[in-house]
Design a protein around this motif. Structure first.
Motif, PDB file in Angstrom:
ATOM      1  N   THR A 133       0.823  -1.215   0.000  1.00 22.82           N
ATOM      2  CA  THR A 133       0.000   0.000   0.000  1.00 22.82           C
ATOM      3  C   THR A 133       0.852   1.257   0.000  1.00 22.82           C
ATOM      4  OG1 THR A 133      -0.146  -0.007   2.425  1.00 22.82           O
ATOM      5  CG2 THR A 133      -1.898  -1.158   1.211  1.00 22.82           C
TER       6      THR A 133
ATOM      7  N   SER B 288       2.609   0.195  -4.138  1.00 22.58           N
ATOM      8  CA  SER B 288       1.303   0.206  -4.794  1.00 22.58           C
ATOM      9  C   SER B 288       1.440   0.299  -6.310  1.00 22.58           C
ATOM     10  CB  SER B 288       0.445   1.356  -4.262  1.00 22.58           C
ATOM     11  OG  SER B 288       1.077   2.605  -4.466  1.00 22.58           O
TER      12      SER B 288
ATOM     13  N   GLY C 169      -0.437  -9.213  -0.704  1.00 21.48           N
ATOM     14  CA  GLY C 169       0.228  -8.094  -0.066  1.00 21.48           C
ATOM     15  C   GLY C 169       0.224  -8.234   1.432  1.00 21.48           C
TER      16      GLY C 169
ATOM     17  N   ALA D  29      -0.193  -6.842   5.008  1.00 23.49           N
ATOM     18  CA  ALA D  29      -0.956  -5.742   5.617  1.00 23.49           C
ATOM     19  C   ALA D  29      -0.847  -5.844   7.128  1.00 23.49           C
ATOM     20  CB  ALA D  29      -2.416  -5.803   5.198  1.00 23.49           C
TER      21      ALA D  29
ATOM     22  N   SER E  67      -5.365  -1.203   5.813  1.00 20.35           N
ATOM     23  CA  SER E  67      -4.528  -1.638   4.693  1.00 20.35           C
ATOM     24  C   SER E  67      -5.088  -2.900   4.052  1.00 20.35           C
ATOM     25  CB  SER E  67      -3.103  -1.896   5.176  1.00 20.35           C
ATOM     26  OG  SER E  67      -2.476  -0.704   5.599  1.00 20.35           O
TER      27      SER E  67
ATOM     28  N   GLU F  21      -7.944  -1.966   1.801  1.00 19.66           N
ATOM     29  CA  GLU F  21      -7.449  -1.311   0.590  1.00 19.66           C
ATOM     30  C   GLU F  21      -6.918  -2.335  -0.405  1.00 19.66           C
ATOM     31  OE1 GLU F  21      -3.826   1.711  -0.743  1.00 19.66           O
ATOM     32  OE2 GLU F  21      -4.549   1.745   1.336  1.00 19.66           O
ATOM     33  N   LEU F  22      -6.171  -3.302   0.078  1.00 17.79           N
ATOM     34  CA  LEU F  22      -5.632  -4.331  -0.815  1.00 17.79           C
ATOM     35  C   LEU F  22      -6.736  -5.205  -1.394  1.00 17.79           C
ATOM     36  CD1 LEU F  22      -2.471  -5.455   1.212  1.00 17.79           C
ATOM     37  CD2 LEU F  22      -2.534  -4.038  -0.853  1.00 17.79           C
TER      38      LEU F  22
ATOM     39  N   ARG G 147      -8.578  -3.827  -4.271  1.00 18.89           N
ATOM     40  CA  ARG G 147      -7.805  -3.772  -5.521  1.00 18.89           C
ATOM     41  C   ARG G 147      -7.577  -5.156  -6.110  1.00 18.89           C
ATOM     42  NH1 ARG G 147      -2.524  -0.838  -3.949  1.00 18.89           N
ATOM     43  NH2 ARG G 147      -2.120  -0.902  -6.185  1.00 18.89           N
TER      44      ARG G 147
ATOM     45  N   VAL H 120      -4.807 -10.766   0.811  1.00 19.53           N
ATOM     46  CA  VAL H 120      -4.251 -10.132   2.005  1.00 19.53           C
ATOM     47  C   VAL H 120      -3.560 -11.159   2.888  1.00 19.53           C
ATOM     48  CG1 VAL H 120      -4.806  -8.828   4.104  1.00 19.53           C
ATOM     49  CG2 VAL H 120      -6.009  -8.326   1.949  1.00 19.53           C
TER      50      VAL H 120
END
Length: 301
Positions: free
Chosen positions: A10, A15, A30, A32, A37, A40-41, A44, A48
């Motif tokens: 992030t 990103s 990703g 986190a 966070s 957010e991941l 997208r 996570v």
């Protein structure tokens, strides 16, 4: 397609790397450390993995499940070295003997000033790291040496990253708004030049690297735009801020009083070449220049 773990997914650089990897069709996960966070991941399309770069266990477990790992996390402050070494050690343990790919994100500030008489510094130019990053070259060597441990490892040294309204360029815009004129850190007896790279072009480089057949143990400088006089970039930032059309030098000794060792990094005179990345990966930076971004892009009022 590969399963790729990205630390710092992030963050400013991470990103952009995630965007490029998703666009290339990879399955990206990703790391986190907060629910924010993680959301957010997930939004997208990134899987996570809850964890933190200071937690070797969480990183090592996540890396074991990946076919490639990109370490793009950045920790600031006095714990930066310890956090980075923890993350790198955990990733290398997880990938040892697998032949899988590890890309470590360093930075061009480890190179120091471009030596006098050298037109453009590259991967073979002797380095003189700025004080705040004096610890990083040994980490680079550890990563590059992981080839002998059965890891396809690379080090990428991005130039000064810009784009999406962030990075050092955003700080220049902020200084201009506060002072009514642009400002740049200047060492005694001269003014620096900067080489930059747009975050989108940088993300593309990572995607190309993962898809390439480049041999592990390779160091790459990622330089896309410049070199440009820091004064000119600061003046453009001033215009973007709606301030004056000029930039003033900030003497290094005065800047150190406010910024500490960070001032020495901003005062570096760096004229960099990315010929190796362009030749070996076919990397062709195409994003707007820093001046285009400041005039028409993400840094406007």
């Amino acid at each position: 397609m590969m399963k790729v773990l990205v630390t710092g997914a992030t963050g400013y650089v991470g990103s952009a790397v995630v965007d490029a990897l998703l666009a290339a069709g990879h399955a990206v996960s990703g790391l986190a450390r907060s629910e924010g966070s993680a959301r957010e991941l997930a939004d997208r399309g990134v899987s996570v993995v809850m964890g933190d770069v200071t937690d070797a266990g969480s990183i090592e477990g996540a890396a074991r499940d990946a076919e490639a790992v990109v370490h793009a996390a950045t920790t600031h402050g006095p714990d930066a070295e310890a956090a980075d070494r923890t993350a790198v050690g955990a990733i290398l343990r997880a990938l040892e003997g697998t032949g899988r790919t590890f890309v470590y994100t360093s930075g061009a500030w480890v190179m120091g000033d471009t030596p006098e008489g050298v037109e453009l510094a590259d991967e073979e130019t002797p380095i003189d790291p700025t004080p705040m990053l004096a610890w990083r070259p040994p980490v680079e060597r550890e990563v590059l040496g992981a080839r002998s441990r059965g890891v396809r490892a690379f080090v990428v040294r991005p130039a000064l990253v810009y784009g999406a309204g962030g990075g050092v360029v955003d700080e220049l815009v902020g200084w201009a708004r506060e002072r009514g004129a642009g400002r740049f850190v200047a060492p005694p007896g001269g003014e620096p030049s900067w080489t930059l790279v747009h975050r989108d072009d940088l993300g593309d480089l990572y995607a190309l690297l993962l898809a390439s057949e480049l041999v592990g143990g390779t160091l790459l400088v990622a330089a896309g735009d410049g070199p440009h006089a820091a004064r000119d970039v600061a003046a453009a930032a001033s215009r973007a801020a709606g301030a004056s059309d000029r930039a003033e030098p900030w003497p290094l000794d005065e800047a150190r009083e406010e910024l500490g060792d960070y001032a020495d990094a901003l005062a570096l005179d760096q004229r960099l070449s990315s010929e190796r990345a362009r030749r070996t990966l076919g990397w062709a930076p195409s994003a707007p220049t820093v001046f285009d971004e400041l005039r028409d892009g993400s840094y406007g009022p």
